[in-house]
Design an enzyme around this catalytic site. Structure first.
Site, PDB file in Angstrom:
ATOM      1  N   GLU A  16      53.877  50.913  49.458  1.00  0.00           N
ATOM      2  CA  GLU A  16      54.281  52.277  49.130  1.00  0.00           C
ATOM      3  C   GLU A  16      53.967  52.577  47.650  1.00  0.00           C
ATOM      4  O   GLU A  16      53.485  53.653  47.303  1.00  0.00           O
ATOM      5  CB  GLU A  16      55.782  52.454  49.414  1.00  0.00           C
ATOM      6  CG  GLU A  16      56.339  53.840  49.150  1.00  0.00           C
ATOM      7  CD  GLU A  16      55.633  54.941  49.937  1.00  0.00           C
ATOM      8  OE1 GLU A  16      55.155  54.682  51.053  1.00  0.00           O
ATOM      9  OE2 GLU A  16      55.556  56.075  49.399  1.00  0.00           O
ATOM     10  N   TRP A  56      47.458  58.144  45.242  1.00  0.00           N
ATOM     11  CA  TRP A  56      47.639  59.594  45.017  1.00  0.00           C
ATOM     12  C   TRP A  56      47.009  59.997  43.685  1.00  0.00           C
ATOM     13  O   TRP A  56      46.361  61.035  43.558  1.00  0.00           O
ATOM     14  CB  TRP A  56      49.136  59.964  44.982  1.00  0.00           C
ATOM     15  CG  TRP A  56      49.691  60.363  46.313  1.00  0.00           C
ATOM     16  CD1 TRP A  56      50.476  59.601  47.127  1.00  0.00           C
ATOM     17  CD2 TRP A  56      49.515  61.633  46.987  1.00  0.00           C
ATOM     18  NE1 TRP A  56      50.796  60.312  48.261  1.00  0.00           N
ATOM     19  CE2 TRP A  56      50.228  61.559  48.191  1.00  0.00           C
ATOM     20  CE3 TRP A  56      48.836  62.810  46.675  1.00  0.00           C
ATOM     21  CZ2 TRP A  56      50.275  62.616  49.106  1.00  0.00           C
ATOM     22  CZ3 TRP A  56      48.884  63.867  47.580  1.00  0.00           C
ATOM     23  CH2 TRP A  56      49.583  63.762  48.771  1.00  0.00           C
ATOM     24  N   TRP A 112      53.271  86.703  42.157  1.00  0.00           N
ATOM     25  CA  TRP A 112      54.299  86.007  41.373  1.00  0.00           C
ATOM     26  C   TRP A 112      55.054  87.025  40.529  1.00  0.00           C
ATOM     27  O   TRP A 112      54.469  88.017  40.078  1.00  0.00           O
ATOM     28  CB  TRP A 112      53.662  84.971  40.449  1.00  0.00           C
ATOM     29  CG  TRP A 112      52.818  83.926  41.119  1.00  0.00           C
ATOM     30  CD1 TRP A 112      51.466  83.806  41.040  1.00  0.00           C
ATOM     31  CD2 TRP A 112      53.257  82.841  41.949  1.00  0.00           C
ATOM     32  NE1 TRP A 112      51.036  82.714  41.765  1.00  0.00           N
ATOM     33  CE2 TRP A 112      52.115  82.101  42.330  1.00  0.00           C
ATOM     34  CE3 TRP A 112      54.506  82.410  42.405  1.00  0.00           C
ATOM     35  CZ2 TRP A 112      52.171  80.977  43.142  1.00  0.00           C
ATOM     36  CZ3 TRP A 112      54.566  81.283  43.206  1.00  0.00           C
ATOM     37  CH2 TRP A 112      53.417  80.570  43.573  1.00  0.00           C
ATOM     38  N   ASN A 119      59.941  61.562  39.417  1.00  0.00           N
ATOM     39  CA  ASN A 119      59.065  62.276  40.363  1.00  0.00           C
ATOM     40  C   ASN A 119      59.813  63.221  41.304  1.00  0.00           C
ATOM     41  O   ASN A 119      59.421  64.374  41.472  1.00  0.00           O
ATOM     42  CB  ASN A 119      58.254  61.274  41.187  1.00  0.00           C
ATOM     43  CG  ASN A 119      57.376  61.990  42.199  1.00  0.00           C
ATOM     44  OD1 ASN A 119      56.545  62.815  41.827  1.00  0.00           O
ATOM     45  ND2 ASN A 119      57.587  61.711  43.477  1.00  0.00           N
ATOM     46  N   TRP A 153      52.929  79.097  39.178  1.00  0.00           N
ATOM     47  CA  TRP A 153      52.917  77.660  38.891  1.00  0.00           C
ATOM     48  C   TRP A 153      52.250  77.357  37.546  1.00  0.00           C
ATOM     49  O   TRP A 153      52.552  76.353  36.895  1.00  0.00           O
ATOM     50  CB  TRP A 153      52.235  76.854  40.010  1.00  0.00           C
ATOM     51  CG  TRP A 153      50.787  77.178  40.270  1.00  0.00           C
ATOM     52  CD1 TRP A 153      50.292  78.044  41.189  1.00  0.00           C
ATOM     53  CD2 TRP A 153      49.636  76.616  39.597  1.00  0.00           C
ATOM     54  NE1 TRP A 153      48.912  78.068  41.141  1.00  0.00           N
ATOM     55  CE2 TRP A 153      48.487  77.204  40.179  1.00  0.00           C
ATOM     56  CE3 TRP A 153      49.462  75.688  38.578  1.00  0.00           C
ATOM     57  CZ2 TRP A 153      47.183  76.888  39.760  1.00  0.00           C
ATOM     58  CZ3 TRP A 153      48.174  75.370  38.165  1.00  0.00           C
ATOM     59  CH2 TRP A 153      47.053  75.974  38.755  1.00  0.00           C
ATOM     60  N   TRP A 159      51.816  70.403  40.657  1.00  0.00           N
ATOM     61  CA  TRP A 159      52.225  71.816  40.619  1.00  0.00           C
ATOM     62  C   TRP A 159      51.697  72.587  41.820  1.00  0.00           C
ATOM     63  O   TRP A 159      52.421  73.369  42.439  1.00  0.00           O
ATOM     64  CB  TRP A 159      51.781  72.484  39.312  1.00  0.00           C
ATOM     65  CG  TRP A 159      52.825  72.253  38.270  1.00  0.00           C
ATOM     66  CD1 TRP A 159      52.803  71.327  37.271  1.00  0.00           C
ATOM     67  CD2 TRP A 159      54.104  72.908  38.195  1.00  0.00           C
ATOM     68  NE1 TRP A 159      53.986  71.365  36.575  1.00  0.00           N
ATOM     69  CE2 TRP A 159      54.798  72.320  37.113  1.00  0.00           C
ATOM     70  CE3 TRP A 159      54.732  73.904  38.925  1.00  0.00           C
ATOM     71  CZ2 TRP A 159      56.083  72.731  36.748  1.00  0.00           C
ATOM     72  CZ3 TRP A 159      56.008  74.307  38.568  1.00  0.00           C
ATOM     73  CH2 TRP A 159      56.668  73.724  37.498  1.00  0.00           C
TER      74      TRP A 159
HETATM   75  P1  FAD Z   1      55.867  55.468  39.891  1.00  0.00           P
HETATM   76  O1  FAD Z   1      56.622  55.977  41.045  1.00  0.00           O
HETATM   77  O2  FAD Z   1      56.208  54.129  39.381  1.00  0.00           O
HETATM   78  O3  FAD Z   1      54.332  55.547  40.314  1.00  0.00           O
HETATM   79  C1  FAD Z   1      53.325  54.697  39.749  1.00  0.00           C
HETATM   80  C2  FAD Z   1      52.161  55.519  39.284  1.00  0.00           C
HETATM   81  O4  FAD Z   1      51.535  56.166  40.370  1.00  0.00           O
HETATM   82  C3  FAD Z   1      52.547  56.623  38.324  1.00  0.00           C
HETATM   83  O5  FAD Z   1      52.689  56.120  37.031  1.00  0.00           O
HETATM   84  C4  FAD Z   1      51.384  57.580  38.484  1.00  0.00           C
HETATM   85  O6  FAD Z   1      50.271  57.163  37.752  1.00  0.00           O
HETATM   86  C5  FAD Z   1      51.070  57.443  39.965  1.00  0.00           C
HETATM   87  N1  FAD Z   1      51.792  58.456  40.731  1.00  0.00           N
HETATM   88  C6  FAD Z   1      53.037  58.378  41.244  1.00  0.00           C
HETATM   89  N2  FAD Z   1      53.333  59.480  41.956  1.00  0.00           N
HETATM   90  C7  FAD Z   1      52.252  60.274  41.866  1.00  0.00           C
HETATM   91  C8  FAD Z   1      51.936  61.558  42.381  1.00  0.00           C
HETATM   92  N3  FAD Z   1      52.788  62.243  43.162  1.00  0.00           N
HETATM   93  N4  FAD Z   1      50.737  62.102  42.100  1.00  0.00           N
HETATM   94  C9  FAD Z   1      49.850  61.407  41.347  1.00  0.00           C
HETATM   95  N5  FAD Z   1      50.085  60.193  40.832  1.00  0.00           N
HETATM   96  C10 FAD Z   1      51.271  59.636  41.095  1.00  0.00           C
HETATM   97  N6  FAD Z   1      52.049  62.264  37.117  1.00  0.00           N
HETATM   98  C11 FAD Z   1      51.384  61.989  35.979  1.00  0.00           C
HETATM   99  O7  FAD Z   1      50.970  60.837  35.784  1.00  0.00           O
HETATM  100  N7  FAD Z   1      51.130  62.967  35.059  1.00  0.00           N
HETATM  101  C12 FAD Z   1      51.551  64.243  35.237  1.00  0.00           C
HETATM  102  O8  FAD Z   1      51.293  65.094  34.399  1.00  0.00           O
HETATM  103  C13 FAD Z   1      52.286  64.551  36.405  1.00  0.00           C
HETATM  104  N8  FAD Z   1      52.771  65.798  36.621  1.00  0.00           N
HETATM  105  C14 FAD Z   1      53.454  66.082  37.776  1.00  0.00           C
HETATM  106  C15 FAD Z   1      53.904  67.386  37.991  1.00  0.00           C
HETATM  107  C16 FAD Z   1      54.588  67.705  39.147  1.00  0.00           C
HETATM  108  C17 FAD Z   1      55.059  69.130  39.378  1.00  0.00           C
HETATM  109  C18 FAD Z   1      54.836  66.712  40.109  1.00  0.00           C
HETATM  110  C19 FAD Z   1      55.592  67.043  41.371  1.00  0.00           C
HETATM  111  C20 FAD Z   1      54.392  65.418  39.919  1.00  0.00           C
HETATM  112  C21 FAD Z   1      53.691  65.077  38.745  1.00  0.00           C
HETATM  113  N9  FAD Z   1      53.234  63.762  38.494  1.00  0.00           N
HETATM  114  C22 FAD Z   1      52.520  63.507  37.355  1.00  0.00           C
HETATM  115  C23 FAD Z   1      53.378  62.706  39.503  1.00  0.00           C
HETATM  116  C24 FAD Z   1      54.643  61.825  39.355  1.00  0.00           C
HETATM  117  O9  FAD Z   1      55.775  62.633  39.238  1.00  0.00           O
HETATM  118  C25 FAD Z   1      54.585  60.877  38.161  1.00  0.00           C
HETATM  119  O10 FAD Z   1      53.380  60.149  38.177  1.00  0.00           O
HETATM  120  C26 FAD Z   1      55.733  59.854  38.209  1.00  0.00           C
HETATM  121  O11 FAD Z   1      56.964  60.514  38.229  1.00  0.00           O
HETATM  122  C27 FAD Z   1      55.653  58.965  36.983  1.00  0.00           C
HETATM  123  O12 FAD Z   1      56.707  58.050  36.964  1.00  0.00           O
HETATM  124  P2  FAD Z   1      56.437  56.507  37.239  1.00  0.00           P
HETATM  125  O13 FAD Z   1      55.304  56.021  36.418  1.00  0.00           O
HETATM  126  O14 FAD Z   1      57.730  55.799  37.115  1.00  0.00           O
HETATM  127  O15 FAD Z   1      55.971  56.575  38.754  1.00  0.00           O
END
Ligand code: FAD
Length: 473
Positions: A272, A279, A307, A342, A360, A383
């Site tokens: 997971e 992603w 919007w 997230n 957005w 977004w």
């Molecule tokens: P973990 O859950 O530990 O995930 C590991 C890595 O996987 C993350 O560090 C990231 O690189 C990648 N990842 C995880 N979830 C996603 C996702 N949904 N989409 C793409 N990659 C993902 N992520 C960013 O890196 N930069 C952003 O600017 C960003 N903006 C976001 C804006 C919105 C509105 C939303 C809904 C999500 C966004 N994310 C972004 C995705 C995600 O929220 C973050 O990557 C995550 O919260 C980072 O925390 P973590 O490293 O502990 O994540």
């Protein structure tokens, strides 16, 4: 002698371009404070980047070299440096966003005009855009099949950091005056100290995060990743964005973690997590093939989405003063830490686009300014997902209820209380039913915390109508 131009790869280990520049070397590492990039910078991001650069420079010093830096236009300063030091080859790692690709093509051209060899390497993600496609060779617009192929594809292992004898000490060279081994301060670059307290930015700190995550939290990630109070996610997003750690190193650590899993559930939990890495690559591919998504909806609607424009609502959302506790906690986490969990990003983005019915792009711009991990592809993907305008996005009629989201993912209101001190002394049940309390009850319980700025049920109906009008229904 070769030059390695660091950009979003602020590390020495597991760096494809740097490894290529050092084989055979020697290699001179450089970084350019690009005036066009700084123009779109923010205090939070530039502060994070300077911290990462400072630890990278330290690594080079410990290995008998140093990081050479300058401010200016890479199209001018790199060819001039290459000429002055008689460099054979200038190398860098690819950046897949549209503007960076345009700039890199021009740098390439400028170097070619001086007969300097140049090379760019695939580094930031495991699988390059174009390498995972539909059977017809088209880029995927939905994640599921992309994700499966991504998982099944063999991955490269990490690259070694260069040895000290493969590096050039810039003090032994005659370097043009504009280059220096002293990093500018935030103030020199025209930015204020950020209000947010940012996590340390270095390869060492990133490795500690990775190691501690893979020792424990990765095995409960599947169950607990949606619960913001738990803090069981990796917190590697800013490291991956700025490249303080390499993706191959991160992936290899997850493969090892899978081998050490005791149960199928633990192995699935590791998968997971790997799927979140996929992603990230999916959105990088989307941005590569559709660079216009930075400003345009990915999904086409029959009519423009109407919007609303409500500056007061936008300000309340940015300040964490909407009267919806889980939304406010998220927006205040952003201001405090330059980061949001997230699940909470999904909730605050849904609230902005569906409850406040604001564009957005307003939210994206605020995140771009405030997030240390702002990444054009992921931020835009997130977004547009929340706004129902993206690839594979949330259907427009499935609208998050911010109160039930709070109740479900923060049942004890631990996360909310951490960031919204006005609610610290209130029972979780009262917090989760804040919208149902009377004015007198709210005044008695938390006089300094606002009443909800909109009625969720009314806005839900209005948002669905807004989307149906855009669909031409
Ligand atoms: P973990 O859950 O530990 O995930 C590991 C890595 O996987 C993350 O560090 C990231 O690189 C990648 N990842 C995880 N979830 C996603 C996702 N949904 N989409 C793409 N990659 C993902 N992520 C960013 O890196 N930069 C952003 O600017 C960003 N903006 C976001 C804006 C919105 C509105 C939303 C809904 C999500 C966004 N994310 C972004 C995705 C995600 O929220 C973050 O990557 C995550 O919260 C980072 O925390 P973590 O490293 O502990 O994540």
């Amino acid at each position: 002698m070769n030059v390695h131009w660091h950009r979003r790869d602020l590390r020495a280990a597991d760096n494809h371009g740097l490894a290529a520049a050092a084989d055979p070397g020697p290699v001179l590492p450089v970084f350019v404070f690009d005036k066009d990039v700084l123009q779109h910078g923010s205090s939070v991001r530039v502060a994070y980047m300077l911290d990462a650069l400072s630890s990278l420079a330290e690594w080079y010093r410990e290995h008998g070299s140093n990081l050479l830096v300058t401010r200016g236009d890479p199209r001018e300063v790199l060819p001039a440096l290459a000429e002055a030091i008689n460099a054979e080859h200038v190398l860098w790692n690819k950046d897949y966003s549209g503007l960076a690709r345009e700039r890199d093509a021009e740098v390439r051209q400028a170097l070619a005009e001086q007969d300097v060899r140049r090379g760019s390497y695939h580094d930031a993600i495991c699988h390059e855009p174009g390498s995972i496609t539909t059977n017809d060779g088209d880029p995927y617009s939905v994640f599921t099949y992309f994700g499966r192929k991504w998982q099944d594809r063999e991955k490269e292992g990490p690259y070694d950091a260069p040895d000290a004898d493969e590096l050039v000490d810039p003090t032994a060279l005659s370097i043009p005056d504009r280059w220096s081994t002293t990093l500018p301060s935030l103030d020199d670059l025209g930015f204020d100290e950020p209000d947010a307290t940012l996590q340390p930015a270095s390869t060492e700190a990133a490795r500690e995060r990775l190691e501690s995550f893979c020792a424990e939290d990765i095995y409960r990630y599947d169950d607990r990743r949606d619960y913001p109070a738990d803090g069981c996610t990796s917190r590697l997003s800013a490291d991956l964005k700025w490249g303080t750690i390499g993706i191959r190193e991160v992936h290899a650590a997850t493969v090892e973690a899978a081998k050490s899993a005791d149960t199928d559930a633990e192995r699935e939990s590791v998968e997971e997590f790997q799927s979140q890495l996929a992603w990230r690559e999916f959105y990088t591919h989307v941005l590569f093939f559709s660079p216009e998504v930075v400003t345009e909806n990915y999904r086409e609607y029959e009519n423009p989405i109407e919007w609303r424009e409500e500056p007061d609502h936008l300000s309340a959302w940015k300040a964490g003063e909407t009267g919806y506790p889980i939304v406010d906690a998220g927006m205040r986490q952003l201001l405090d830490e330059g980061y949001i969990h997230n699940r909470i990003r999904m909730i605050v983005a849904s609230f902005l686009t569906k409850d406040l019915m604001l564009d957005w792009r307003e939210g994206y711009d605020w995140f771009r300014e405030q997030l240390a991990d702002h990444d054009t592809a992921n931020d835009n993907g997130g977004w547009q997902w929340a706004a129902s305008t993206g690839t594979d996005s949330q259907p427009y009629f499935r609208i998050f209820n911010p109160m039930t989201q709070g109740e479900r993912y923060d049942p004890d209101a631990e996360y909310i209380k951490r960031y919204v001190p006005e609610l610290a002394d209130i029972e979780p049940e009262q917090i989760h039913s804040w919208h149902e309390l009377s004015v007198t009850q709210r005044q008695r319980l938390a006089p300094d915390y606002p009443a909800p700025i909109v009625d969720h049920s009314e806005r839900r109906e209005a948002a669905i109508e807004m989307f149906e009008a855009a669909r031409g229904e």
